[in-house]
Design a protein around this motif. Structure first.
Motif, short mmCIF file in Angstrom:
data_model
loop_
_atom_site.label_atom_id
_atom_site.label_comp_id
_atom_site.label_asym_id
_atom_site.label_seq_id
_atom_site.Cartn_x
_atom_site.Cartn_y
_atom_site.Cartn_z
N GLN A 210 0.76 -1.26 -0.54
CA GLN A 210 0.50 0.01 0.08
C GLN A 210 0.63 1.03 0.21
O GLN A 210 0.33 2.40 0.56
N GLY A 211 1.83 0.69 0.24
CA GLY A 211 3.00 2.52 -0.29
C GLY A 211 3.38 2.63 0.68
O GLY A 211 3.89 3.57 1.27
N THR A 212 3.87 2.47 2.26
CA THR A 212 4.81 2.57 3.87
C THR A 212 5.43 1.60 3.76
O THR A 212 6.22 0.82 3.14
N ALA A 213 6.39 2.47 4.54
CA ALA A 213 7.87 2.32 4.04
C ALA A 213 7.95 1.32 5.15
O ALA A 213 6.95 1.24 6.27
N LEU A 214 9.03 0.41 4.33
CA LEU A 214 8.99 -0.96 5.71
C LEU A 214 9.71 -0.60 7.45
O LEU A 214 8.39 -0.98 8.03
N ASP A 215 10.38 0.40 7.67
CA ASP A 215 9.95 0.94 9.76
C ASP A 215 8.58 1.10 9.73
O ASP A 215 7.91 1.06 10.84
N ALA A 216 7.66 2.19 8.33
CA ALA A 216 6.59 2.10 9.52
C ALA A 216 5.80 1.18 9.43
O ALA A 216 4.57 1.30 10.59
N ALA A 217 5.50 0.25 8.64
CA ALA A 217 5.50 -0.81 8.50
C ALA A 217 5.66 -1.67 10.09
O ALA A 217 4.71 -1.84 10.78
N CYS A 218 6.90 -1.87 10.41
CA CYS A 218 7.04 -2.87 11.22
C CYS A 218 6.04 -2.15 12.51
O CYS A 218 5.67 -2.25 13.56
N ARG A 219 6.47 -0.96 12.65
CA ARG A 219 5.68 -0.36 13.78
C ARG A 219 4.35 -0.43 14.05
O ARG A 219 4.33 -0.65 14.93
N ILE A 220 3.17 0.11 12.67
CA ILE A 220 2.36 -0.64 12.52
C ILE A 220 1.43 -1.41 13.70
O ILE A 220 1.07 -2.01 14.04
N VAL A 221 2.15 -2.61 12.94
CA VAL A 221 2.32 -4.12 13.52
C VAL A 221 2.50 -4.10 15.05
O VAL A 221 1.58 -4.99 14.95
N VAL A 222 3.01 -3.56 15.15
CA VAL A 222 3.99 -3.65 16.58
C VAL A 222 2.96 -2.85 17.75
O VAL A 222 2.44 -3.26 18.52
#
Length: 119
Positions: free
Chosen positions: A79-91
């Motif tokens: 969906q265009g989310t950066a990896l570090d942001a995606a990891c933070r979202i999942v956490v």
């Protein structure tokens, strides 16, 4: 999120089928299941989101639970989310889910419908 090597070795064959934390998948199989590359899974390890079990030979092994997390990150990346942001979202999603479960349990205790048995 990980089991120790001794815990994994003590698990019976029938228990392994139901154990979502059993590290059953090597990196190639896991990547194929996610329609991703092994590099994607290694990047989640480097980001400390997933810490895969290591075989005696040092190879990464993933559980179904870990693959669900990786799949969620993959969806966010698509969906265009950066990896570090995606990891933070999942956490944060995981923490929110745990907090909601704890709140529901506490509400059951307060309401007298769950928790410790009454005397």
């Amino acid at each position: 999120m990980n089991q120790s090597n001794s815990d994994v070795n003590e698990t019976s064959a029938s228990d392994k089928f139901d154990d979502q934390h059993y590290p059953a998948y090597n990196i190639g199989t896991a990547a194929q299941m996610l329609n991703a590359t092994p590099g994607f899974l290694r990047s989640l390890d480097e980001a400390n989101l997933l810490i895969p079990h290591r075989s005696e030979g040092g190879h990464r092994r993933y559980s179904r639970f870990q693959l669900r997390i990786a799949s969620r990150v993959r969806d966010l990346l698509d969906q265009g989310t950066a990896l570090d942001a995606a990891c933070r979202i999942v956490v944060l999603e995981d923490q929110l889910s745990a907090a909601r479960r704890a709140n529901a349990h506490l509400q059951e205790v307060i309401d007298g419908t769950g928790g410790a048995p009454e005397a």
